[in-house]
Design an enzyme around this catalytic site. Structure first.
Site, PDB file in Angstrom:
ATOM      1  CG  ASP A 186     -11.190   3.519   4.681  1.00  0.00           C
ATOM      2  OD1 ASP A 186     -10.768   4.482   5.349  1.00  0.00           O
ATOM      3  OD2 ASP A 186     -10.812   3.299   3.524  1.00  0.00           O
TER       4      ASP A 186
ATOM      5  NE  ARG B 217      -9.564  10.769   7.205  1.00  0.00           N
ATOM      6  CZ  ARG B 217      -8.680   9.915   6.704  1.00  0.00           C
ATOM      7  NH1 ARG B 217      -9.055   8.706   6.304  1.00  0.00           N
ATOM      8  NH2 ARG B 217      -7.418  10.239   6.593  1.00  0.00           N
TER       9      ARG B 217
ATOM     10  CG  HIS C  76      -2.000   1.015   1.164  1.00  0.00           C
ATOM     11  ND1 HIS C  76      -3.249   0.676   0.702  1.00  0.00           N
ATOM     12  CD2 HIS C  76      -2.054   2.333   1.444  1.00  0.00           C
ATOM     13  CE1 HIS C  76      -4.033   1.746   0.718  1.00  0.00           C
ATOM     14  NE2 HIS C  76      -3.319   2.766   1.164  1.00  0.00           N
TER      15      HIS C  76
ATOM     16  CE  LYS D  64      -7.797   1.841   2.423  1.00  0.00           C
ATOM     17  NZ  LYS D  64      -8.222   3.212   2.323  1.00  0.00           N
TER      18      LYS D  64
ATOM     19  CB  SER E 217      -7.902   5.290   6.403  1.00  0.00           C
ATOM     20  OG  SER E 217      -8.082   5.126   5.022  1.00  0.00           O
TER      21      SER E 217
HETATM   22  N1  URA Z   1      -4.650   6.343   1.832  1.00  0.00           N
HETATM   23  C1  URA Z   1      -5.678   5.731   2.455  1.00  0.00           C
HETATM   24  O1  URA Z   1      -6.092   4.641   2.067  1.00  0.00           O
HETATM   25  N2  URA Z   1      -6.262   6.347   3.501  1.00  0.00           N
HETATM   26  C2  URA Z   1      -5.844   7.543   3.977  1.00  0.00           C
HETATM   27  O2  URA Z   1      -6.403   8.036   4.934  1.00  0.00           O
HETATM   28  C3  URA Z   1      -4.764   8.196   3.308  1.00  0.00           C
HETATM   29  C4  URA Z   1      -4.171   7.559   2.232  1.00  0.00           C
END
Ligand code: URA
Length: 433
Positions: free
Chosen positions: A161, A168, A82, A187, A183
């Protein structure tokens, strides 16, 4: 329990209980708590922060707010990556096939572009036929057979999320360490991989502007990953300038393919290989130096590009585009942005280049709008390079001629010059494991 009391407590700087956090996430996911109260709580968290215990609880509740993927059939080989988001960041397209070519089982759900940052799903959709939506069964079967599948975030994974992120995004509460941690990690936990590498971006084009902030974020995420039984590493990488030369979907796919063929931009190669070696070291449980040798060998021998061909074909994509990137339909309009002076490039503001890409059509100006896969920017000169007046700094690609002037102005304003070569900031600030 009243949401009003939870908001007030956090606003005044107090710690929330596990019950209060669970109550909020459950109520907001079900639609019982309205957006305006959730937005107020996010702003209170933005200003008051959260303790480690609160962040862990928030992450767990968000991870459990929907379905979770069971990757246990892949044992210790499942792998995920990620990035916290950047400009020109096509590293997933390089890291995923390298790791799969070395035995990892890459089961990855990626996002679309967000604000000025690009998204892997938009990039992959520039390959004709590529399916970014697979059923859970197709997804797992493909990971089993080819060692790799990359799809969009579909299904009912982390609905908390999905809602909170959208909220957000429009309430100036993205760049909060506990909110980003929960967040991203919710995931990653729901997506089920045993081994995770995080690319935590630092600089003008990133949510974290300083190495100290990025380190704090990385440490939080690594702690949460480990406490949930995952093998995890975070690499802190520079996002002051766009990564590589290409910004924009098809242009970035072509650049990633170049790296997998053993060429490509040096900075992109260095960051992608650093991420790949961390993930390979976790998946194979070998020292990072050995993983580094394996990564280099995978690319040099052609195994990595062969894995990309296999992956794209398995997911319905036209593999001829991997073999011959000149098949990508070019943008109708290509305009050079030239330098008005002699000198050396001091900096290229990544965020501004990302915004210029959006103006040209590579990203979305409105939620759910389509992107122009051919649009984007090729940057010819990077930090430290000499330029002479009249020489091109970058080329703009678009199918919308009306966007060129605005994008060119943004790019011009995003470049600063010096009379001697600027010292380069580090590309990799460090690794947290
Ligand atoms: N990427 C994400 O998945 N969530 C965030 O809050 C910031 C970057």
């Amino acid at each position: 329990m009243l949401v009003y009391d939870i908001i007030r407590k956090k606003r005044d700087g107090y710690e929330l209980t596990d019950e209060e956090i669970a109550f909020f996430i459950e109520g907001y996911t079900k639609g019982v708590i309205p957006d305006y109260q959730a937005a107020a709580l996010c702003m209170a968290i933005f200003f008051s922060g959260m303790t480690d215990r609160e962040t862990v609880k928030l992450t767990q509740c968000m991870a459990e707010s929907g379905d979770t993927l069971d990757l246990s059939r892949f044992g210790t080989l499942s792998a995920d990556k990620h990035s916290t988001g950047g400009v020109g960041d096509k590293t997933t397209l390089i890291v995923a096939p390298i790791v799969a070519s070395l035995g990892g089982k890459v089961a990855k759900m990626s996002g679309r572009g967000l604000g000025h940052t690009g998204g892997t799903v938009d990039k992959l959709e520039s390959i004709p036929g590529y399916r970014t939506s697979l059923s859970p069964r197709e997804f797992l079967d493909q990971v089993e057979k080819t060692g790799i599948a990359v799809i969009g975030q579909n299904g009912n994974l982390t609905p908390a999320d999905k809602k909170l992120y959208a909220l957000r995004d429009v309430t100036a509460t993205i760049d909060s360490i506990p909110l980003i941690t929960s967040s991203i990690m919710s995931k990653k936990l729901a997506a089920g991989s045993k081994n995770i590498v995080l690319d935590v971006k630092v600089g003008s084009g990133a949510f974290m502007k300083t190495p100290a902030e990025a380190e704090l974020l990385a440490k939080n995420m690594v702690t949460i990953g480990k406490s949930s039984g995952r093998n995890i590493a975070a690499v802190l990488t520079n996002m002051d300038v766009p990564l590589g030369h290409a910004v924009g979907n098809a242009l970035e796919v072509c650049e990633a393919i170049e790296v997998l063929r053993g060429g490509g931009a040096g900075d992109l190669r260095e960051v992608a290989f650093a991420l790949a070696e961390q993930l390979v070291s976790l998946v194979k449980n070998v020292p990072v130096e050995e993983a580094g040798r394996l990564v280099n060998e995978s690319v040099a021998s052609g195994k990595a590009i062969e894995k990309m061909r296999e992956w794209i074909a398995a997911q319905g994509g036209d593999v001829r585009f991997v073999d011959d990137t000149s098949l990508f339909t070019p943008a109708k309009y290509v305009e050079k942005v030239v330098s008005d002076r002699d000198g050396f490039i001091d900096s290229l503001n990544a965020e501004r280049f990302g915004i210029a890409g959006v103006v040209l059509g590579a990203g979305r100006k409105e939620k759910d709008a389509p992107v122009d896969h051919a649009a984007g920017i090729i940057i010819h000169k990077k930090t430290g390079d000499r330029v002479t007046a009249g020489e091109a700094i970058c080329s703009l690609y678009t199918n919308d001629p009306g966007s060129v002037e605005a994008a060119a102005n943004i790019c011009r304003a995003a470049v600063t010059f010096g009379s001697k070569p600027a010292g380069k900031a580090p590309l990799i600030y460090g690794v947290i494991r």
